[in-house]
Structure formats: C-alpha cells, structure tokens
Scaffold this motif. Structure first.
Motif, PDB file in Angstrom:
ATOM      1  N   TRP A   9       0.665  -1.437   0.030  1.00  0.00           N
ATOM      2  CA  TRP A   9       0.096   0.165  -0.290  1.00  0.00           C
ATOM      3  C   TRP A   9       0.942   1.315   0.070  1.00  0.00           C
ATOM      4  O   TRP A   9       0.427   2.267  -0.658  1.00  0.00           O
ATOM      5  CB  TRP A   9      -0.473  -0.034   1.405  1.00  0.00           C
ATOM      6  CG  TRP A   9      -1.869  -1.078   0.794  1.00  0.00           C
ATOM      7  CD1 TRP A   9      -1.869  -2.731   1.400  1.00  0.00           C
ATOM      8  CD2 TRP A   9      -3.281  -1.580   0.219  1.00  0.00           C
ATOM      9  NE1 TRP A   9      -3.390  -2.950   0.535  1.00  0.00           N
ATOM     10  CE2 TRP A   9      -3.775  -2.257   0.109  1.00  0.00           C
ATOM     11  CE3 TRP A   9      -2.892  -0.395  -0.917  1.00  0.00           C
ATOM     12  CZ2 TRP A   9      -4.776  -3.185  -1.335  1.00  0.00           C
ATOM     13  CZ3 TRP A   9      -4.309  -0.419  -2.063  1.00  0.00           C
ATOM     14  CH2 TRP A   9      -5.291  -1.415  -2.009  1.00  0.00           C
ATOM     15  N   HIS A  54       8.516  -5.609  -1.197  1.00  0.00           N
ATOM     16  CA  HIS A  54       7.413  -6.169  -1.472  1.00  0.00           C
ATOM     17  C   HIS A  54       7.034  -7.464  -2.286  1.00  0.00           C
ATOM     18  O   HIS A  54       6.408  -8.407  -1.678  1.00  0.00           O
ATOM     19  CB  HIS A  54       6.314  -5.258  -1.550  1.00  0.00           C
ATOM     20  CG  HIS A  54       4.842  -5.929  -2.097  1.00  0.00           C
ATOM     21  ND1 HIS A  54       3.735  -6.627  -1.764  1.00  0.00           N
ATOM     22  CD2 HIS A  54       4.206  -5.774  -3.445  1.00  0.00           C
ATOM     23  CE1 HIS A  54       3.039  -6.716  -2.295  1.00  0.00           C
ATOM     24  NE2 HIS A  54       3.183  -6.546  -3.680  1.00  0.00           N
ATOM     25  N   ALA A  58       6.024 -11.266  -0.245  1.00  0.00           N
ATOM     26  CA  ALA A  58       4.936 -11.277  -1.108  1.00  0.00           C
ATOM     27  C   ALA A  58       4.406 -12.820  -1.191  1.00  0.00           C
ATOM     28  O   ALA A  58       3.774 -13.137  -0.376  1.00  0.00           O
ATOM     29  CB  ALA A  58       4.302 -10.775  -2.391  1.00  0.00           C
ATOM     30  N   HIS A 123      -3.218  -5.796 -10.896  1.00  0.00           N
ATOM     31  CA  HIS A 123      -3.210  -6.605  -9.683  1.00  0.00           C
ATOM     32  C   HIS A 123      -4.066  -6.456  -8.650  1.00  0.00           C
ATOM     33  O   HIS A 123      -3.435  -7.759  -7.986  1.00  0.00           O
ATOM     34  CB  HIS A 123      -0.954  -5.855  -9.637  1.00  0.00           C
ATOM     35  CG  HIS A 123      -0.499  -6.178  -8.319  1.00  0.00           C
ATOM     36  ND1 HIS A 123      -0.593  -7.941  -8.125  1.00  0.00           N
ATOM     37  CD2 HIS A 123       0.235  -6.316  -7.458  1.00  0.00           C
ATOM     38  CE1 HIS A 123       0.014  -8.174  -7.406  1.00  0.00           C
ATOM     39  NE2 HIS A 123       0.867  -6.988  -6.676  1.00  0.00           N
ATOM     40  N   ARG A 130      -6.175  -7.353   1.161  1.00  0.00           N
ATOM     41  CA  ARG A 130      -6.710  -8.575   2.419  1.00  0.00           C
ATOM     42  C   ARG A 130      -5.872  -7.487   3.960  1.00  0.00           C
ATOM     43  O   ARG A 130      -5.631  -7.348   4.830  1.00  0.00           O
ATOM     44  CB  ARG A 130      -5.962  -9.383   2.471  1.00  0.00           C
ATOM     45  CG  ARG A 130      -6.124 -10.871   1.732  1.00  0.00           C
ATOM     46  CD  ARG A 130      -5.723 -11.476   1.350  1.00  0.00           C
ATOM     47  NE  ARG A 130      -3.928 -11.086   1.260  1.00  0.00           N
ATOM     48  CZ  ARG A 130      -2.960 -12.309   1.842  1.00  0.00           C
ATOM     49  NH1 ARG A 130      -2.839 -13.659   2.554  1.00  0.00           N
ATOM     50  NH2 ARG A 130      -1.512 -12.110   1.312  1.00  0.00           N
TER      51      ARG A 130
HETATM   52  C1  HEM Z   1       5.481  -1.380  -7.190  1.00  0.00           C
HETATM   53  C2  HEM Z   1       4.948  -3.089  -8.297  1.00  0.00           C
HETATM   54  C3  HEM Z   1       3.865  -3.392  -7.081  1.00  0.00           C
HETATM   55  C4  HEM Z   1       3.281  -2.656  -6.031  1.00  0.00           C
HETATM   56  C5  HEM Z   1       1.486  -1.040  -5.871  1.00  0.00           C
HETATM   57  C6  HEM Z   1       1.972  -3.827  -5.627  1.00  0.00           C
HETATM   58  C7  HEM Z   1       1.018  -3.504  -5.369  1.00  0.00           C
HETATM   59  C8  HEM Z   1       0.299  -4.529  -3.961  1.00  0.00           C
HETATM   60  C9  HEM Z   1      -0.916  -4.594  -3.237  1.00  0.00           C
HETATM   61  C10 HEM Z   1      -2.196  -2.711  -3.449  1.00  0.00           C
HETATM   62  C11 HEM Z   1      -1.342  -4.986  -3.408  1.00  0.00           C
HETATM   63  C12 HEM Z   1      -2.941  -6.182  -1.875  1.00  0.00           C
HETATM   64  C13 HEM Z   1      -2.362  -5.919  -0.753  1.00  0.00           C
HETATM   65  C14 HEM Z   1      -2.982  -6.236   0.411  1.00  0.00           C
HETATM   66  O1  HEM Z   1      -4.183  -7.338   0.412  1.00  0.00           O
HETATM   67  O2  HEM Z   1      -3.753  -5.080   1.068  1.00  0.00           O
HETATM   68  C15 HEM Z   1      -0.112  -6.461  -3.498  1.00  0.00           C
HETATM   69  C16 HEM Z   1      -0.272  -7.621  -3.122  1.00  0.00           C
HETATM   70  C17 HEM Z   1       0.160  -8.630  -3.648  1.00  0.00           C
HETATM   71  N1  HEM Z   1       1.787  -8.390  -4.457  1.00  0.00           N
HETATM   72 FE1  HEM Z   1       1.818  -6.619  -5.833  1.00  0.00          FE
HETATM   73  N2  HEM Z   1       2.002  -4.628  -5.712  1.00  0.00           N
HETATM   74  C18 HEM Z   1       3.689  -4.783  -6.474  1.00  0.00           C
HETATM   75  C19 HEM Z   1       4.445  -5.424  -7.200  1.00  0.00           C
HETATM   76  C20 HEM Z   1       4.364  -7.235  -7.153  1.00  0.00           C
HETATM   77  C21 HEM Z   1       5.856  -7.697  -7.332  1.00  0.00           C
HETATM   78  C22 HEM Z   1       6.763  -7.211  -8.095  1.00  0.00           C
HETATM   79  C23 HEM Z   1       4.924  -8.873  -7.421  1.00  0.00           C
HETATM   80  C24 HEM Z   1       5.710  -9.790  -7.182  1.00  0.00           C
HETATM   81  C25 HEM Z   1       5.683 -11.104  -6.432  1.00  0.00           C
HETATM   82  C26 HEM Z   1       4.213  -8.646  -6.552  1.00  0.00           C
HETATM   83  C27 HEM Z   1       3.387 -10.045  -5.404  1.00  0.00           C
HETATM   84  C28 HEM Z   1       2.151 -10.029  -5.145  1.00  0.00           C
HETATM   85  C29 HEM Z   1       1.285 -10.623  -4.375  1.00  0.00           C
HETATM   86  C30 HEM Z   1       1.745 -12.342  -4.306  1.00  0.00           C
HETATM   87  C31 HEM Z   1       0.239  -9.890  -3.329  1.00  0.00           C
HETATM   88  C32 HEM Z   1      -0.626 -11.220  -2.604  1.00  0.00           C
HETATM   89  C33 HEM Z   1      -0.421 -10.324  -1.250  1.00  0.00           C
HETATM   90  C34 HEM Z   1       0.846 -11.375  -0.362  1.00  0.00           C
HETATM   91  O3  HEM Z   1       0.856 -12.442  -0.187  1.00  0.00           O
HETATM   92  O4  HEM Z   1       1.541 -10.048   0.079  1.00  0.00           O
HETATM   93  N3  HEM Z   1       3.531  -7.128  -6.572  1.00  0.00           N
HETATM   94  N4  HEM Z   1       0.224  -5.869  -4.412  1.00  0.00           N
END
Ligand code: HEM
Ligand code: HEM
Length: 286
Positions: A9, A54, A58, A123, A130
């Motif tokens: 976030w 992140h 993640a 995404h 959550r």
């Molecule tokens: C600049 C880039 C990114 C932004 C702004 C972003 C943003 C977010 C947001 C807002 C969520 C939801 C959080 C919630 O559940 O409240 C999330 C979850 C997630 N993101 Fe990203 N994300 C980014 C890059 C990435 C990258 C590079 C990966 C690579 C693997 C990734 C993997 C995940 C996963 C697996 C989740 C599921 C929740 C968790 O287990 O942490 N994201 N992301």
C-alpha cells in the motif's frame, strides 16, 4: 506477511504521488507544480525499492515474520505485480535514456505511466485486498490447528456458525456408540468456517448415524492449485472417520484450513468426548 501488505500500500501511495505530477502540470498551479516536481524522482526511486521488497516478501505465508521469512523461491514469480514492477523500471529507464531518446522519452514515460496504472488495478483485482482485515482483525475463528497450539475445548469455539447448522434430525446413537475422531456426534448438517491461506473456507459437514458421510466445500479463496491438492484430505477424513489426518505436503495452509473448518462445524455436533486433531506444522511456504 503483514509487512509485504503494508509495503504494497505504501507502493500504491508512491505511485499515486508520482502520477499526480501530470495533474499538477496541467493544473498550472505553481505551488503544486513545484511540489510534485520536487518529489517526483525521489518518490519514483522509493517506489522501485518498496515495490521490490514487497515483491520478494509477497509469497510468504501470513504467519511469517522478518525473522523467519523466505525469499520467493522463484524471485518475482510471474504475476501482474511483476509486470507493474518492470514498468516502474522502464519508467526510470526512459528517464536515464532521455538524452538518447530526445523528445520521445516523455512520450514513452507517459505511455508507461498509463500501462502501470492499468496493471496495478489488475494486480490488486487479482490478489484481492487483505490489509484492512489483517490490521483490524477478524477474530471470530478459534482454529483447531494453529502453528503451535490447538484449541480442544468446546467452550473456546465461538458461536459463529449460527444459522444453518444443527438442523438436527435423529440424534440417538447411544445404543451402539459410534464415534468420529474421538467424539460422539449428533446427526445433522453442520456448517463451519476457518482461515485458509488467502481467506475463509466454509464447509458443510453431514453426519449420519454418528459418522461423517459428506463434506461439501461451500466457499474458499485459496488458489485452486493448492486447494485442489488439499481437498484429497476430505476423502481421508471420511474414509478414516477421523480428523487426525496429515496435511498434504506443499498445501499445508489449505489443509489446516479444511481440517479447522470441519472441526469448527462439528463442534456443534459433539454429544460427548472431544474431537481429536493432529498438530500441523505450518512451516512451508504454502
Ligand atoms: C510497484 C509494484 C507493486 C505494487 C504497487 C503492488 C501492490 C500490491 C497491493 C496493493 C497488494 C494488495 C495488498 C493487500 O492484500 O492488502 C499486493 C499484493 C500482492 N502482490 Fe503486489 N504490488 C507490486 C509489485 C508486486 C511484485 C513485483 C510482486 C511479485 C511477486 C507482487 C506480488 C504480490 C502478491 C503475491 C500479493 C498478494 C498478497 C501477499 O501475499 O503479499 N507485487 N500488491
Ligand atoms: C525513478 C523513476 C522516475 C524518474 C527518474 C522519473 C522522471 C521524470 C521526469 C524527469 C519527469 C519530467 C517532469 C519533472 O521534472 O517533474 C517526469 C514526468 C512524469 N513522470 Fe516520471 N519518473 C519516474 C517514475 C515515474 C513513475 C513511477 C510514474 C507513474 C507511475 C511517473 C509518471 C510521470 C508523469 C505522469 C510525468 C508527467 C508527464 C507530463 O508532464 O506529461 N514517473 N518523470
């Protein structure tokens, strides 16, 4: 893990602040313009750092902490978040190549900005939101299986499963004492919920003649790949008439969630005895 969600976030806020550079420019408000001009490059750089951390964190389960976290087994597994991150790098790259690209760099920078916004929405839509639940809690479930402990007393179960359960029919099984996992059960259909890896799992458990004859999954949010593996447990529970079954390797969270959901449903069916459950160690990535 929680840190990953918080960083996610923060990355969203940083993205919004960098995109506002455009709004500030067209607003022709001098103060706004100077402010967003000043913060643009530092915030863009921070986004690369925060988004990267992140992404690495993640894949960790909810219970992981910085002390026991595991870096993603495949760094940056493909998902829309990864594409978002690559676009952030492209945004920085267009700036670094601005001299070579001349006027085209700004066009490339703008196109990448629009793509980044679209992919960020995808995404978030894909993974769900959550963080609020994690921060402000939903403490309604008292799981039978947790990382190191197990709740075994009936009193610790909340009366969450109110409405549809306990449509009890014939309940007298005392003549021939039939037990399920160490407890005598009343006949009926019982509903129970528990946390899986990604969210709540809800099951309906049918008890006939003191035995569990069917377990239907009513809802779940876990990824199909893991959940389908864990579902083989349901046949085992019915086959062995026991909740003392081992988790499916590689799908321990979905397994524990299913066992907990059945346990929670059957709490309302117990006439005597205590439901016995194995302790599952949730040490794997999933
Ligand atoms: C600049 C880039 C990114 C932004 C702004 C972003 C943003 C977010 C947001 C807002 C969520 C939801 C959080 C919630 O559940 O409240 C999330 C979850 C997630 N993101 Fe990203 N994300 C980014 C890059 C990435 C990258 C590079 C990966 C690579 C693997 C990734 C993997 C995940 C996963 C697996 C989740 C599921 C929740 C968790 O287990 O942490 N994201 N992301
Ligand atoms: C490290 C990364 C980045 C660098 C070095 C960078 C650099 C720049 C520079 C030098 C400008 C020219 C205007 C100014 O000086 O304020 C600019 C404009 C802009 N940047 Fe970035 N930027 C980065 C990341 C981002 C990101 C992540 C986004 C959006 C997601 C973004 C969106 C924009 C927009 C919308 C404009 C205004 C375009 C216009 O005026 O038409 N930038 N950027």
């Amino acid at each position: 893990m929680l840190i990953s969600l918080i960083l996610a976030w923060i990355a969203v806020i940083l993205t919004i602040m960098t995109v506002l550079r455009y709004i500030a420019r067209i607003s022709r408000n001098k103060k706004l313009n100077t402010f967003f001009h000043k913060i643009h490059i530092p915030f863009g750089t921070l986004l690369i750092i925060v988004g990267g951390i992140h992404g690495i964190l993640a894949g960790n389960p909810a219970s992981a902490t910085l002390a026991n976290f595991e870096p993603a087994s495949v760094l940056f597994t493909f998902n829309w978040g990864t594409v978002c991150y690559v676009l952030t790098l492209i945004l920085a790259l267009t700036y670094l190549l601005r001299k070579k690209m001349k006027r085209k760099w700004m066009i490339a920078h703008r196109i990448a900005t629009v793509a980044m916004i679209v992919l960020l929405v995808l995404h978030i839509y894909d993974v769900g939101i959550r963080l609020p639940k994690r921060l402000f809690g939903n403490s309604q479930h008292a799981p039978a299986v947790t990382e190191s402990s197990r709740v075994s007393s009936n009193s610790e179960q909340t009366n969450e499963q109110t409405s549809e359960q306990a449509k009890t029919t014939s309940s007298d099984t005392s003549a021939n004492i039939v037990t399920f996992s160490g407890a005598q059960l009343k006949d009926g259909v019982y509903q129970g919920t528990a946390d899986g890896y990604k969210g709540t799992i809800t099951v309906a458990v049918t008890v006939k003649n003191g035995q569990v004859t069917a377990i239907d999954v009513i809802s779940k949010s876990d990824t199909d790949r893991y959940f389908d593996e864990a579902k083989s447990l349901l046949d085992k529970i019915i086959g062995q008439q026991s909740l003392q079954v081992d988790a499916v390797t590689g799908a321990t969270f979905s397994s524990a969630g299913l066992i907990n959901a059945v346990y929670s449903a059957l709490q309302n069916a117990v006439v005597s005895g205590t439901l016995q459950v194995n302790n599952i160690k949730l040490s794997e990535i999933h």
